[in-house]
Design a protein around this motif. Structure first.
Motif, PDB file in Angstrom:
ATOM      1  N   SER A  27       0.844  -1.191   0.000  1.00 51.82           N
ATOM      2  CA  SER A  27       0.000   0.000   0.000  1.00 51.82           C
ATOM      3  C   SER A  27       0.884   1.247   0.000  1.00 51.82           C
ATOM      4  O   SER A  27       1.361   1.664   1.040  1.00 51.82           O
ATOM      5  N   ILE A  28       1.087   1.798  -1.190  1.00 49.41           N
ATOM      6  CA  ILE A  28       2.008   2.921  -1.340  1.00 49.41           C
ATOM      7  C   ILE A  28       1.233   4.176  -1.705  1.00 49.41           C
ATOM      8  O   ILE A  28       0.482   4.185  -2.668  1.00 49.41           O
ATOM      9  N   PHE A  29       1.450   5.233  -0.930  1.00 54.27           N
ATOM     10  CA  PHE A  29       0.829   6.506  -1.232  1.00 54.27           C
ATOM     11  C   PHE A  29       1.641   7.221  -2.308  1.00 54.27           C
ATOM     12  O   PHE A  29       2.864   7.103  -2.372  1.00 54.27           O
ATOM     13  N   ARG A  30       0.941   8.007  -3.123  1.00 48.83           N
ATOM     14  CA  ARG A  30       1.599   8.673  -4.244  1.00 48.83           C
ATOM     15  C   ARG A  30       2.664   9.647  -3.769  1.00 48.83           C
ATOM     16  O   ARG A  30       3.727   9.755  -4.373  1.00 48.83           O
ATOM     17  N   LEU A  31       2.392  10.367  -2.688  1.00 43.83           N
ATOM     18  CA  LEU A  31       3.338  11.354  -2.197  1.00 43.83           C
ATOM     19  C   LEU A  31       4.326  10.684  -1.257  1.00 43.83           C
ATOM     20  O   LEU A  31       3.974  10.305  -0.146  1.00 43.83           O
ATOM     21  N   ASN A  32       5.567  10.527  -1.729  1.00 46.37           N
ATOM     22  CA  ASN A  32       6.569   9.884  -0.900  1.00 46.37           C
ATOM     23  C   ASN A  32       7.940  10.283  -1.396  1.00 46.37           C
ATOM     24  O   ASN A  32       8.080  10.837  -2.488  1.00 46.37           O
ATOM     25  N   SER A  33       8.923  10.002  -0.598  1.00 42.55           N
ATOM     26  CA  SER A  33      10.302  10.153  -1.041  1.00 42.55           C
ATOM     27  C   SER A  33      10.993   8.814  -0.854  1.00 42.55           C
ATOM     28  O   SER A  33      10.610   8.016   0.011  1.00 42.55           O
ATOM     29  N   MET A  34      11.984   8.577  -1.697  1.00 43.42           N
ATOM     30  CA  MET A  34      12.747   7.339  -1.604  1.00 43.42           C
ATOM     31  C   MET A  34      14.213   7.684  -1.481  1.00 43.42           C
ATOM     32  O   MET A  34      14.673   8.722  -1.986  1.00 43.42           O
ATOM     33  N   ALA A  35      14.944   6.816  -0.818  1.00 44.35           N
ATOM     34  CA  ALA A  35      16.338   7.131  -0.535  1.00 44.35           C
ATOM     35  C   ALA A  35      17.168   5.867  -0.449  1.00 44.35           C
ATOM     36  O   ALA A  35      16.640   4.762  -0.297  1.00 44.35           O
ATOM     37  N   TRP A  36      18.469   6.069  -0.549  1.00 42.36           N
ATOM     38  CA  TRP A  36      19.456   5.021  -0.312  1.00 42.36           C
ATOM     39  C   TRP A  36      20.313   5.434   0.879  1.00 42.36           C
ATOM     40  O   TRP A  36      20.798   6.567   0.925  1.00 42.36           O
ATOM     41  N   TYR A  37      20.481   4.508   1.805  1.00 41.91           N
ATOM     42  CA  TYR A  37      21.402   4.647   2.920  1.00 41.91           C
ATOM     43  C   TYR A  37      22.459   3.560   2.783  1.00 41.91           C
ATOM     44  O   TYR A  37      22.275   2.578   2.067  1.00 41.91           O
ATOM     45  N   ALA A  89      29.883  -1.245   1.686  1.00 42.48           N
ATOM     46  CA  ALA A  89      28.856  -1.127   2.716  1.00 42.48           C
ATOM     47  C   ALA A  89      27.660  -1.986   2.331  1.00 42.48           C
ATOM     48  O   ALA A  89      27.563  -2.464   1.191  1.00 42.48           O
ATOM     49  N   VAL A  90      26.758  -2.141   3.280  1.00 38.76           N
ATOM     50  CA  VAL A  90      25.425  -2.648   2.966  1.00 38.76           C
ATOM     51  C   VAL A  90      24.571  -1.441   2.602  1.00 38.76           C
ATOM     52  O   VAL A  90      24.521  -0.461   3.350  1.00 38.76           O
ATOM     53  N   TYR A  91      23.923  -1.516   1.461  1.00 43.99           N
ATOM     54  CA  TYR A  91      23.093  -0.420   0.972  1.00 43.99           C
ATOM     55  C   TYR A  91      21.621  -0.775   1.182  1.00 43.99           C
ATOM     56  O   TYR A  91      21.168  -1.859   0.798  1.00 43.99           O
ATOM     57  N   TYR A  92      20.916   0.177   1.783  1.00 38.44           N
ATOM     58  CA  TYR A  92      19.498  -0.009   2.090  1.00 38.44           C
ATOM     59  C   TYR A  92      18.665   1.021   1.335  1.00 38.44           C
ATOM     60  O   TYR A  92      19.053   2.192   1.247  1.00 38.44           O
ATOM     61  N   CYS A  93      17.522   0.601   0.843  1.00 37.70           N
ATOM     62  CA  CYS A  93      16.620   1.567   0.266  1.00 37.70           C
ATOM     63  C   CYS A  93      15.467   1.803   1.232  1.00 37.70           C
ATOM     64  O   CYS A  93      15.122   0.936   2.042  1.00 37.70           O
ATOM     65  N   THR A  94      14.925   3.008   1.192  1.00 37.93           N
ATOM     66  CA  THR A  94      13.811   3.376   2.056  1.00 37.93           C
ATOM     67  C   THR A  94      12.735   4.091   1.255  1.00 37.93           C
ATOM     68  O   THR A  94      13.001   4.706   0.227  1.00 37.93           O
ATOM     69  N   LEU A  95      11.533   3.985   1.770  1.00 38.84           N
ATOM     70  CA  LEU A  95      10.406   4.764   1.263  1.00 38.84           C
ATOM     71  C   LEU A  95       9.769   5.457   2.459  1.00 38.84           C
ATOM     72  O   LEU A  95       9.485   4.811   3.470  1.00 38.84           O
ATOM     73  N   ARG A  96       9.586   6.752   2.330  1.00 43.48           N
ATOM     74  CA  ARG A  96       9.018   7.542   3.423  1.00 43.48           C
ATOM     75  C   ARG A  96       7.749   8.222   2.943  1.00 43.48           C
ATOM     76  O   ARG A  96       7.755   8.909   1.923  1.00 43.48           O
ATOM     77  N   ASP A  97       6.653   8.005   3.705  1.00 43.80           N
ATOM     78  CA  ASP A  97       5.431   8.752   3.433  1.00 43.80           C
ATOM     79  C   ASP A  97       4.885   9.275   4.753  1.00 43.80           C
ATOM     80  O   ASP A  97       5.582   9.239   5.775  1.00 43.80           O
ATOM     81  N   TRP A  98       3.649   9.760   4.748  1.00 44.67           N
ATOM     82  CA  TRP A  98       3.117  10.408   5.945  1.00 44.67           C
ATOM     83  C   TRP A  98       2.939   9.417   7.101  1.00 44.67           C
ATOM     84  O   TRP A  98       2.828   9.834   8.264  1.00 44.67           O
TER      85      TRP A  98
END
Length: 113
Positions: A27-37, A89-98
């Protein structure tokens, strides 16, 4: 719930390139940001790059000019060029929403000759 799965990590020689991918589902909301750590052995986790749903990007100083983050809807990529041993490193992806920030399980990138 949101699930993220990274892929593309590998062993590569210094100066080489890799492309990481992160596929999302749920369940992904349209407004989000994604990132790599990333988190190297014995180091703190650090933000590498971020991209908003509008396409705005930002990078850590250590990767500017070498890494490029992009996305196609809710799949995010990290093109890594001119890799250095310190990028290991270990690379992680993230998704951030409200609601929250969601994390993948990580993919190992090792830069070594």
């Amino acid at each position: 719930q949101v699930q993220l799965v990274e892929s593309g990590g590998s062993l590569v020689q210094p100066g080489g390139s890799l492309r990481l991918s992160c596929a999302t589902s749920g369940s992904i909301f349209r407004l989000n940001s994604m990132a790599w750590y990333r988190q190297g052995l014995g180091k703190q986790r650090e933000l590498v790059a971020v991209i908003t749903d509008g396409g705005t990007t930002n990078y850590a100083d250590s990767v500017k000019g070498r890494f490029a983050i992009s996305r196609n809807k809710n799949t995010v990529y990290l093109q890594m060029n001119n890799l250095k041993p310190e990028d290991t490193a270990v690379y992680y992806c993230t998704l951030r929403d409200w609601r929250s920030t969601y994390w993948g399980q990580g993919t190992q990138v090792t830069v070594s000759s």
